[in-house]
Design a protein around this motif. Structure first.
Motif, PDB file in Angstrom:
ATOM      1  N   UNK A 207       0.905  -1.270  -0.059  1.00  0.00           N
ATOM      2  CA  UNK A 207      -0.053   0.072   0.050  1.00  0.00           C
ATOM      3  C   UNK A 207       0.802   1.238  -0.217  1.00  0.00           C
ATOM      4  N   UNK A 208       0.955   2.122  -0.997  1.00  0.00           N
ATOM      5  CA  UNK A 208       1.540   3.275  -1.198  1.00  0.00           C
ATOM      6  C   UNK A 208       0.717   4.231  -0.444  1.00  0.00           C
ATOM      7  N   UNK A 209       1.828   4.885   0.650  1.00  0.00           N
ATOM      8  CA  UNK A 209       1.258   6.242   1.322  1.00  0.00           C
ATOM      9  C   UNK A 209       0.486   7.078   0.390  1.00  0.00           C
ATOM     10  N   UNK A 210      -0.734   7.651   0.541  1.00  0.00           N
ATOM     11  CA  UNK A 210      -1.625   8.764  -0.009  1.00  0.00           C
ATOM     12  C   UNK A 210      -0.508   9.829  -0.639  1.00  0.00           C
ATOM     13  N   UNK A 211      -0.248   9.771  -1.727  1.00  0.00           N
ATOM     14  CA  UNK A 211       0.661  10.741  -2.436  1.00  0.00           C
ATOM     15  C   UNK A 211       0.072  12.079  -3.070  1.00  0.00           C
ATOM     16  N   UNK A 212       0.518  13.056  -2.798  1.00  0.00           N
ATOM     17  CA  UNK A 212       0.095  14.471  -3.425  1.00  0.00           C
ATOM     18  C   UNK A 212       0.882  14.813  -4.518  1.00  0.00           C
ATOM     19  N   UNK A 213       0.547  15.212  -5.533  1.00  0.00           N
ATOM     20  CA  UNK A 213       1.275  15.399  -6.768  1.00  0.00           C
ATOM     21  C   UNK A 213       1.882  16.988  -6.613  1.00  0.00           C
ATOM     22  N   UNK A 214       2.769  17.050  -7.564  1.00  0.00           N
ATOM     23  CA  UNK A 214       3.502  18.318  -7.385  1.00  0.00           C
ATOM     24  C   UNK A 214       2.925  19.325  -8.713  1.00  0.00           C
ATOM     25  N   UNK A 215       2.234  18.590  -9.407  1.00  0.00           N
ATOM     26  CA  UNK A 215       1.474  19.464 -10.653  1.00  0.00           C
ATOM     27  C   UNK A 215       0.094  19.256 -10.310  1.00  0.00           C
ATOM     28  N   UNK A 216      -0.497  20.140 -11.003  1.00  0.00           N
ATOM     29  CA  UNK A 216      -2.148  19.654 -10.855  1.00  0.00           C
ATOM     30  C   UNK A 216      -2.545  19.848 -12.190  1.00  0.00           C
ATOM     31  N   UNK A 217      -3.495  18.668 -12.736  1.00  0.00           N
ATOM     32  CA  UNK A 217      -4.338  18.795 -13.848  1.00  0.00           C
ATOM     33  C   UNK A 217      -5.412  19.587 -13.743  1.00  0.00           C
ATOM     34  N   UNK A 218      -5.534  20.892 -14.331  1.00  0.00           N
ATOM     35  CA  UNK A 218      -6.598  21.538 -13.987  1.00  0.00           C
ATOM     36  C   UNK A 218      -7.932  21.289 -14.790  1.00  0.00           C
ATOM     37  N   UNK A 219      -7.460  20.756 -16.085  1.00  0.00           N
ATOM     38  CA  UNK A 219      -8.557  20.622 -17.196  1.00  0.00           C
ATOM     39  C   UNK A 219      -8.053  19.733 -18.063  1.00  0.00           C
ATOM     40  N   UNK A 220      -9.067  18.732 -18.487  1.00  0.00           N
ATOM     41  CA  UNK A 220      -8.775  17.828 -19.710  1.00  0.00           C
ATOM     42  C   UNK A 220      -9.734  18.346 -20.581  1.00  0.00           C
TER      43      UNK A 220
ATOM     44  N   UNK B 142      -7.040  14.140 -26.372  1.00  0.00           N
ATOM     45  CA  UNK B 142      -7.153  15.000 -25.380  1.00  0.00           C
ATOM     46  C   UNK B 142      -6.187  15.939 -25.236  1.00  0.00           C
ATOM     47  N   UNK B 143      -6.404  17.109 -24.324  1.00  0.00           N
ATOM     48  CA  UNK B 143      -5.229  17.975 -24.049  1.00  0.00           C
ATOM     49  C   UNK B 143      -5.430  18.087 -22.478  1.00  0.00           C
ATOM     50  N   UNK B 144      -4.205  18.240 -21.842  1.00  0.00           N
ATOM     51  CA  UNK B 144      -4.384  18.437 -20.588  1.00  0.00           C
ATOM     52  C   UNK B 144      -3.812  19.799 -20.202  1.00  0.00           C
ATOM     53  N   UNK B 145      -4.589  20.755 -19.465  1.00  0.00           N
ATOM     54  CA  UNK B 145      -3.966  21.850 -18.955  1.00  0.00           C
ATOM     55  C   UNK B 145      -3.284  21.653 -17.489  1.00  0.00           C
ATOM     56  N   UNK B 146      -2.135  21.745 -17.623  1.00  0.00           N
ATOM     57  CA  UNK B 146      -1.485  21.453 -16.074  1.00  0.00           C
ATOM     58  C   UNK B 146      -0.705  22.740 -15.506  1.00  0.00           C
ATOM     59  N   UNK B 147      -1.069  22.797 -14.312  1.00  0.00           N
ATOM     60  CA  UNK B 147      -0.662  23.842 -13.440  1.00  0.00           C
ATOM     61  C   UNK B 147       0.606  23.442 -12.748  1.00  0.00           C
TER      62      UNK B 147
END
Ligand SMILES: Cc1cc2nc3c(=O)[nH]c(=O)nc-3n(C[C@H](O)[C@H](O)[C@H](O)COP(=O)(O)OP(=O)(O)OC[C@H]3O[C@@H](n4cnc5c(N)ncnc54)[C@H](O)[C@@H]3O)c2cc1C
Ligand SMILES: Nc1ncnc2c1ncn2[C@@H]1O[C@H](COP(=O)(O)O)[C@@H](O)[C@H]1O
Lengths: 253, 329
Positions: A207-220, B142-147
Motif C-alpha cells: 500500500x503506497x502512502x497517499x501521495x500528493x502530486x506537485x503538478x495539478x491537472x486543472x482541465x482535460x 485530449x489535451x491536459x492543462x497542467x498547473x
C-alpha cells in the motif's frame, strides 16, 4: 542476470476519450485497460536477457490501482517470475505527474537487486517520456533511451539508440536503465500455459502512502473538431483544384 | 529563484536545430512575462562562433560549453552542463525541445533539480505568477492543462508547434559555461560509435512537409511513387505501421502512437486508412491531405483536403502538377 521491468496499466488505444464529471480526468467507466504497448517490448527484452544468460529473475513492478495487478499478471503470463504492485489509493494524485511516480518507483527499486532495469519509452496515456530517465537519475544509474538494439554481457551491456536516424552505439556498466522503443524485438504472446502459471506466481502488494502530486491537472479538454468545410474531390481530375487550394487557402506551396 | 528563462538550444553536427530557435524564441516570450531574460545554453563542438546568432531569436546571452565531450549527445554529460547553468542562472523555468535528446535530458534534469516536469507541450500560459501548460495526452485525443505551480519547472516543447519569429539583427553575449562533472555515472556510459543518418534527410519530427504511404502502396517496390512526390515537395517520407511491420519501410519512418509524433505544416497520407493509432501521431499537423480509393476511409474525417481515387494515378499526377507549378514560378 536479474531484471526489473516497470509496467503501466493504460487505457487501450482504441478508447474513445471522454472527459469525466470532474473535468480533469477521463471518464473511467467502460474503458478497457491494457499493458502499455512499449512496456511489452521492455518485458520481452528482460525475458530474452534471462534466456541468454541462462539464469536470473525477472520482476515486474507497477504503480497503480488494485486493478493494475491484472497488468502485472499479463507480464507474468509472458514469462516474468514475480510481481510487485505499489497500490495507490483513490486519493493519490500521481495522475500525469511523472516525477512523483519516479520517486515512488525509485524508493522501492533501491531495495531490489538488479542488473537491468527496463522501462517503456512512454506510457500512451500521459505520454511523458519521463519516468525511465528520471528514475535512473534518482538512483544514479546509467540510462539509455530509445533503445532499438540490445545485448547484455556480464557486467555491461551494449545498446543502440536511434535518434533522428542516427544510430548511436552505447556501452554501459551494469546495473543500468534502458527504455524500449518499437523495433527492439517482437514481444511474445502469452501461451495458455503461461496464463495458467501466471496465476500462481508471487505478486506482492504494497500500500503506497497517499501521495500528493506537485503538478495539478486543472482541465482535460477534447481538441476542437477539425474545421468543417473540408474539400473532397475525385480522381486525377481533382489534382489541379487540390494544388490551387494548397496554394491559395492553405498557403503552403 | 530569479525571473530568467533558460533555453537549451540543441545543435546537431554543429548546426542549431530548427527546434532550438523555437525554444529560444518561446523563452524570450516567456521571459517578457516573467520580467527576466532568456539565456540560451549551447553544448557542442565548434558551436562558439554560431552561438551569438541566437540573439536574433531572443536570447540575451548564450552560455557555451564546448569540446569533444559535447559533440554527440551524452545524457550524463549534458545533465552536468545543464545543472551548472541552472545553478548560475537560478531560472524560473528551463525550456528544451521535445526532440529525442530533449526528451532524454528533460526528465534527468527535473529529477536532478527535484523540479516538476511537463513534456511535449503545445502551449504555455503565464497567469498571476503561475505557469500553466497544455499538453496532448491519450494519443492526442485530449489535451491536459497542467498547473506547474509557482516554483521552478522543466518544460519540453513539441517541435514545429511554437513558431520562431523571423530572426532580427540582434546578437547574444557569448560566455563560457563552467561545468563540474556529477560523480562517476558519466564514465559508466560510453559512446562506442555513431552511424549518421543518410545525409540531407530532414527528420520526420522536424519536417515541414511529410508524404506518408500505407498498405495501399501494395508493396515496397512501389514506394518510388511516394518518394517522387516527396522529392518534388522537399518532403520527408513517412509510413504507417502496417508497412513498417511488413518490412517495406524502416521503423524510423513510422508515424503514429508507437512511431513518431509529427506536426508538419502539411501531411499527405497516401493509401493510409487512418486508424486511430496512426492519427495519434499526425493529427496535430496544420494541414492534412488524404488520397485513398475508399471514400469511407477514416483518414477523410481528419483531412482538410481529400481525393478519392487510385493513388497510383493521383500521386504521380500531383507530383507532375507541383513540378510544373514550381518551374512556372
Ligand atoms: C497498440 C497498437 C499500436 C499501433 N501503432 C500504430 C502506429 O504507430 N502507426 C500506425 O500507422 N499504425 C499503428 N497501429 C496499427 C493501426 O491500427 C493500423 O493497423 C495501421 O495504421 C494500418 O495501416 P494502413 O493504413 O497502411 O493499412 P490499411 O488499414 O490496410 O489501409 C490501407 C488503405 O489503403 C487504401 N488503398 C488501397 N489501395 C489503394 C490505392 N490503389 N489507392 C489509394 N488507396 C488505396 C485502402 O482503401 C485503405 O484505406 C497500431 C496498432 C496497435 C494495436
Ligand atoms: N505507474 C507506473 N508504474 C510502473 N511503471 C510506470 C508507471 N508510469 C510509467 N511507468 C514506466 O515509465 C515508462 C514511461 O512512462 P511515461 O514517462 O509516463 O511516459 C512506461 O513505459 C513505464 O515503463
Amino acid at each position: 542476470m536479474d531484471s526489473v521491468v516497470c509496467v503501466k496499466r493504460v487505457p487501450d488505444t482504441e478508447t474513445k476519450v471522454q472527459v469525466g464529471p470532474d473535468g480533469r480526468r477521463i471518464q473511467a467507466s467502460g474503458v478497457n485497460h491494457v499493458l502499455n504497448p512499449y512496456d511489452e517490448y521492455a518485458v520481452e527484452a528482460c525475458l530474452q536477457a534471462r534466456e541468454k544468460a541462462g539464469s536470473g529473475e525477472v520482476t515486474v513492478l507497477s504503480l497503480g490501482p488494485a486493478e493494475a495487478a491484472q497488468t502485472i499478471r499479463q507480464a507474468l503470463a509472458m514469462g516474468a517470475d514475480r510481481g510487485v504492485l505499489l497500490k495507490t489509493d483513490p486519493a493519490c494524485d500521481y495522475y500525469m505527474d511523472p516525477l512523483s511516480v519516479a520517486h515512488a518507483l525509485a524508493a522501492r527499486l533501491k531495495t531490489m537487486r538488479l542488473d537491468l532495469l527496463w522501462f517503456g519509452k512512454l506510457a500512451i496515456d500521459d505520454q511523458s517520456y519521463a519516468v525511465g530517465p528520471a528514475v535512473a537519475t534518482l538512483l544514479g544509474l546509467p540510462c539509455v533511451t530509445e533503445v532499438a538494439e540490445f545485448a547484455a554481457l556480464p557486467g555491461r551491456a551494449t545498446a543502440t539508440r536511434v535518434v533522428e536516424g542516427d544510430r548511436v552505439r552505447m556501452e554501459v556498466d551494469l546495473p543500468a536503465v534502458f527504455c524500449a522503443s518499437k523495433g527492439l524485438n517482437e514481444p511474445r504472446f502469452a501461451s495458455l500455459k503461461g496464463i495458467m502459471s501466471a496465476k500462481k506466481k508471487p505478486l506482492e502488494t504494497v500500500d503506497l502512502a497517499q501521495g500528493t502530486a506537485r503538478v495539478e491537472v486543472v482541465a482535460l479538454e477534447l481538441p476542437p473538431a477539425r474545421q468543417a468545410g473540408r474539400w473532397i474531390g475525385k480522381g486525377v481530375e481533382a489534382v489541379p483544384e487540390l494544388v490551387r487550394r494548397l496554394r491559395e487557402e492553405a498557403k503552403v506551396l | 529563484m530569479g525571473n530568467d528563462i533558460l533555453a537549451f538550444a540543441e545543435q546537431r553536427g554543429g548546426t542549431f536545430k530548427k527546434a532550438a530557435h523555437e525554444v529560444v524564441n518561446e523563452g524570450k516570450r516567456l521571459a517578457a512575462r516573467t520580467g527576466g531574460r532568456c539565456i540560451a545554453v549551447v553544448l557542442g563542438q565548434g558551436v562558439l562562433a554560431g552561438a551569438g546568432r541566437l540573439g536574433a531569436y531572443g536570447a540575451s546571452a548564450a552560455w557555451v560549453a564546448e569540446g569533444p565531450a559535447y559533440a554527440t549527445y551524452h545524457g550524463e554529460t549534458y545533465l552536468a552542463a545543464m545543472a551548472a547553468a541552472v545553478a548560475r542562472a537560478e531560472p524560473r523555468a528551463i525550456l528544451l525541445a521535445a526532440s529525442a535528446n530533449g526528451k532524454d535530458l528533460a526528465p534527468r534534469l527535473a529529477a536532478h533539480l527535484d523540479a516538476p516536469l511537463a513534456s511535449d507541450l503545445t502551449g504555455i500560459e503565464w497567469t498571476n505568477g503561475r505557469l500553466v501548460v497544455r499538453r496532448p495526452v491519450y494519443a492526442g485525443k485530449a489535451t491536459a492543462r497542467v498547473d506547474m505551480g509557482t516554483g521552478r519547472a522543466v518544460l519540453s516543447l513539441r517541435p514545429n508547434v511554437f513558431t520562431a519569429e523571423a530572426p532580427n539583427g540582434a546578437s547574444a553575449a557569448v560566455e563560457p559555461l563552467a561545468v563540474t562533472p556529477l560523480g562517476g555515472v558519466a564514465a559508466r556510459t560510453r559512446i562506442l560509435g555513431v552511424e549518421p543518418a543518410p545525409r540531407g534527410k530532414v527528420d520526420l519530427t522536424e519536417a515541414d512537409f511529410i508524404v506518408s504511404g500505407g498498405r495501399g502502396l501494395k508493396g515496397p517496390e512501389n514506394f518510388h511513387v511516394i518518394e517522387g512526390l516527396a522529392e518534388v515537395m522537399g518532403a520527408t517520407v513517412g509510413a504507417s505501421r502496417a508497412v513498417v511491420d511488413a518490412g517495406w519501410r524502416p521503423h524510423s519512418e513510422q508515424v503514429g502512437q508507437t512511431g513518431k509524433t509529427v506536426s508538419p505544416t502539411l501531411y499527405l497520407a497516401c493509401g493510409i486508412s487512418g486508424a486511430i493509432q496512426h492519427l495519434a501521431g499526425m493529427s496535430s499537423s496544420k494541414w492534412i491531405v488524404a488520397i485513398n480509393k475508399d471514400p469511407e476511409a477514416p483518414i477523410f474525417k481528419v483531412a482538410d483536403y481529400g481525393i478519392v481515387g487510385d493513388l497510383f494515378e493521383v500521386v504521380p499526377a500531383l507530383a507532375t502538377a507541383l513540378r510544373a507549378a514550381r518551374s512556372g514560378g
